[in-house]
Scaffold this motif. Structure first.
Motif, mmCIF file in Angstrom:
data_model
loop_
_atom_site.group_PDB
_atom_site.id
_atom_site.type_symbol
_atom_site.label_atom_id
_atom_site.label_comp_id
_atom_site.label_asym_id
_atom_site.label_seq_id
_atom_site.Cartn_x
_atom_site.Cartn_y
_atom_site.Cartn_z
ATOM 1 N N PHE A 55 8.047 8.112 12.010
ATOM 2 C CA PHE A 55 6.692 7.593 12.198
ATOM 3 C C PHE A 55 5.692 8.306 11.309
ATOM 4 O O PHE A 55 4.801 7.695 10.747
ATOM 5 N N THR A 56 5.860 9.603 11.226
ATOM 6 C CA THR A 56 4.859 10.402 10.514
ATOM 7 C C THR A 56 4.856 10.123 9.014
ATOM 8 O O THR A 56 3.892 10.445 8.340
ATOM 9 N N ASN A 57 5.908 9.520 8.523
ATOM 10 C CA ASN A 57 5.956 9.205 7.084
ATOM 11 C C ASN A 57 5.342 7.857 6.754
ATOM 12 O O ASN A 57 5.224 7.511 5.579
ATOM 13 N N TRP A 58 4.954 7.093 7.743
ATOM 14 C CA TRP A 58 4.347 5.792 7.484
ATOM 15 C C TRP A 58 2.945 6.007 6.934
ATOM 16 O O TRP A 58 2.122 6.698 7.523
ATOM 17 N N LYS A 59 2.693 5.413 5.781
ATOM 18 C CA LYS A 59 1.369 5.566 5.165
ATOM 19 C C LYS A 59 1.085 4.389 4.250
ATOM 20 O O LYS A 59 1.982 3.670 3.819
ATOM 21 N N TRP A 60 -0.148 4.248 3.969
ATOM 22 C CA TRP A 60 -0.623 3.206 3.056
ATOM 23 C C TRP A 60 -1.316 3.925 1.908
ATOM 24 O O TRP A 60 -2.265 4.681 2.119
ATOM 25 N N VAL A 61 -0.846 3.676 0.709
ATOM 26 C CA VAL A 61 -1.384 4.374 -0.464
ATOM 27 C C VAL A 61 -2.195 3.371 -1.290
ATOM 28 O O VAL A 61 -1.703 2.318 -1.686
ATOM 29 N N ILE A 62 -3.426 3.741 -1.542
ATOM 30 C CA ILE A 62 -4.311 2.937 -2.396
ATOM 31 C C ILE A 62 -4.405 3.687 -3.714
ATOM 32 O O ILE A 62 -4.855 4.836 -3.754
ATOM 33 N N ASP A 63 -3.985 3.029 -4.771
ATOM 34 C CA ASP A 63 -3.932 3.702 -6.069
ATOM 35 C C ASP A 63 -5.101 3.246 -6.945
ATOM 36 O O ASP A 63 -5.055 2.180 -7.549
ATOM 37 N N PRO A 64 -6.133 4.066 -7.007
ATOM 38 C CA PRO A 64 -7.256 3.703 -7.890
ATOM 39 C C PRO A 64 -7.007 4.206 -9.313
ATOM 40 O O PRO A 64 -7.791 4.961 -9.881
ATOM 41 N N SER A 65 -5.874 3.780 -9.902
ATOM 42 C CA SER A 65 -5.497 4.300 -11.217
ATOM 43 C C SER A 65 -6.440 3.827 -12.323
ATOM 44 O O SER A 65 -6.518 4.442 -13.376
ATOM 45 N N LYS A 66 -7.148 2.763 -12.075
ATOM 46 C CA LYS A 66 -8.065 2.267 -13.093
ATOM 47 C C LYS A 66 -9.204 3.247 -13.351
ATOM 48 O O LYS A 66 -9.661 3.391 -14.468
ATOM 49 N N GLU A 67 -9.646 3.918 -12.302
ATOM 50 C CA GLU A 67 -10.758 4.853 -12.463
ATOM 51 C C GLU A 67 -10.272 6.259 -12.786
ATOM 52 O O GLU A 67 -11.069 7.164 -12.968
ATOM 53 N N GLY A 68 -8.968 6.481 -12.799
ATOM 54 C CA GLY A 68 -8.441 7.809 -13.084
ATOM 55 C C GLY A 68 -8.576 8.784 -11.925
ATOM 56 O O GLY A 68 -8.562 9.997 -12.119
ATOM 57 N N LEU A 69 -8.710 8.268 -10.698
ATOM 58 C CA LEU A 69 -8.856 9.105 -9.514
ATOM 59 C C LEU A 69 -7.499 9.301 -8.848
ATOM 60 O O LEU A 69 -6.547 8.572 -9.101
ATOM 61 N N ASP A 70 -7.427 10.289 -7.973
ATOM 62 C CA ASP A 70 -6.209 10.511 -7.192
ATOM 63 C C ASP A 70 -6.014 9.358 -6.215
ATOM 64 O O ASP A 70 -6.988 8.773 -5.747
ATOM 65 N N PRO A 71 -4.755 9.050 -5.876
ATOM 66 C CA PRO A 71 -4.521 7.972 -4.908
ATOM 67 C C PRO A 71 -5.072 8.339 -3.533
ATOM 68 O O PRO A 71 -5.093 9.495 -3.142
ATOM 69 N N ILE A 72 -5.499 7.333 -2.819
ATOM 70 C CA ILE A 72 -6.010 7.501 -1.460
ATOM 71 C C ILE A 72 -4.866 7.176 -0.514
ATOM 72 O O ILE A 72 -4.247 6.117 -0.610
ATOM 73 N N VAL A 73 -4.589 8.106 0.400
ATOM 74 C CA VAL A 73 -3.476 7.932 1.331
ATOM 75 C C VAL A 73 -4.024 7.785 2.752
ATOM 76 O O VAL A 73 -4.768 8.638 3.226
ATOM 77 N N ILE A 74 -3.650 6.720 3.410
ATOM 78 C CA ILE A 74 -4.022 6.496 4.811
ATOM 79 C C ILE A 74 -2.749 6.679 5.635
ATOM 80 O O ILE A 74 -1.828 5.866 5.563
ATOM 81 N N ASN A 75 -2.707 7.778 6.374
ATOM 82 C CA ASN A 75 -1.525 8.140 7.168
ATOM 83 C C ASN A 75 -1.580 7.498 8.551
ATOM 84 O O ASN A 75 -1.805 8.163 9.552
ATOM 85 N N TYR A 76 -1.326 6.201 8.622
ATOM 86 C CA TYR A 76 -1.392 5.534 9.922
ATOM 87 C C TYR A 76 -0.224 5.935 10.825
ATOM 88 O O TYR A 76 -0.320 5.853 12.042
ATOM 89 N N GLY A 77 0.870 6.419 10.259
ATOM 90 C CA GLY A 77 1.989 6.905 11.067
ATOM 91 C C GLY A 77 1.601 8.150 11.863
ATOM 92 O O GLY A 77 1.967 8.287 13.032
ATOM 93 N N MET A 78 0.857 9.048 11.239
ATOM 94 C CA MET A 78 0.374 10.234 11.953
ATOM 95 C C MET A 78 -0.589 9.829 13.066
ATOM 96 O O MET A 78 -0.606 10.429 14.131
ATOM 97 N N PHE A 79 -1.398 8.802 12.796
ATOM 98 C CA PHE A 79 -2.323 8.305 13.811
ATOM 99 C C PHE A 79 -1.553 7.740 15.000
ATOM 100 O O PHE A 79 -1.883 8.012 16.155
ATOM 101 N N ILE A 80 -0.501 6.957 14.731
ATOM 102 C CA ILE A 80 0.337 6.420 15.813
ATOM 103 C C ILE A 80 0.966 7.560 16.593
ATOM 104 O O ILE A 80 1.018 7.533 17.823
#
Length: 144
Positions: A55-80
């Motif tokens: 469960f804890t490994n479940w996450k949603w990764v938003i990759d803003p590679s166009k702007e050269g920023l680090d990916p945004i990780v939403i750890n919904y598994g940790m929330f569950i």
């Protein structure tokens, strides 16, 4: 300074403060036990049911590679996992409170039964009762 120390001592020695401190300490230990129950026993069974995925490994990764920023990780598994921890802790506390209340009600029923029983008469009461009975018997003899 002495007055402040004596006031603090009086405050700290009140039953409610000590009871609360004991409750917080026991609650911390109880929380660790329940967290271990969730992490080491329940979650592995749930992950077995959902395909051995943690469960804890479940996450949603938003990759803003166009702007050269680090990916945004939403750890919904940790929330569950945290929500499940909360519900199991709440259930455990509910069960514990029900058990304690049931035990307390048993003790209070026993005390109520003891209170309902008539107390044994004291020696004075027994003596006075005997005197009363003798006086009644004498009055009945003299009335005849």
């Amino acid at each position: 300074m002495k007055k402040a120390i004596s006031e603090f001592k009086a405050f700290a020695m009140k039953g409610n403060v000590l009871d609360m401190a004991v409750g917080v300490i026991i609650g911390g230990g109880f929380s660790k036990v329940v967290s271990s129950l969730v992490n080491d026993m329940i979650m592995p069974m749930i992950s077995l049911l959902v395909g051995q995925i943690s469960f804890t490994n479940w996450k949603w990764v938003i990759d803003p590679s166009k702007e050269g920023l680090d990916p945004i990780v939403i750890n919904y598994g940790m929330f569950i996992q945290t929500i499940l921890d909360f519900f199991i802790i709440a259930l455990s506390i509910f069960i514990m409170v029900k058990v304690v209340n049931k035990m307390a009600s048993r003790f209070s029923h026993k005390e109520q039964e003891k209170a309902k029983e008539e107390p044994k008469p004291t020696k004075e009461e027994i003596l006075l009762t005997e005197i009363r009975d003798l006086l009644k018997a004498q009055q009945e003899k003299s009335a005849q």
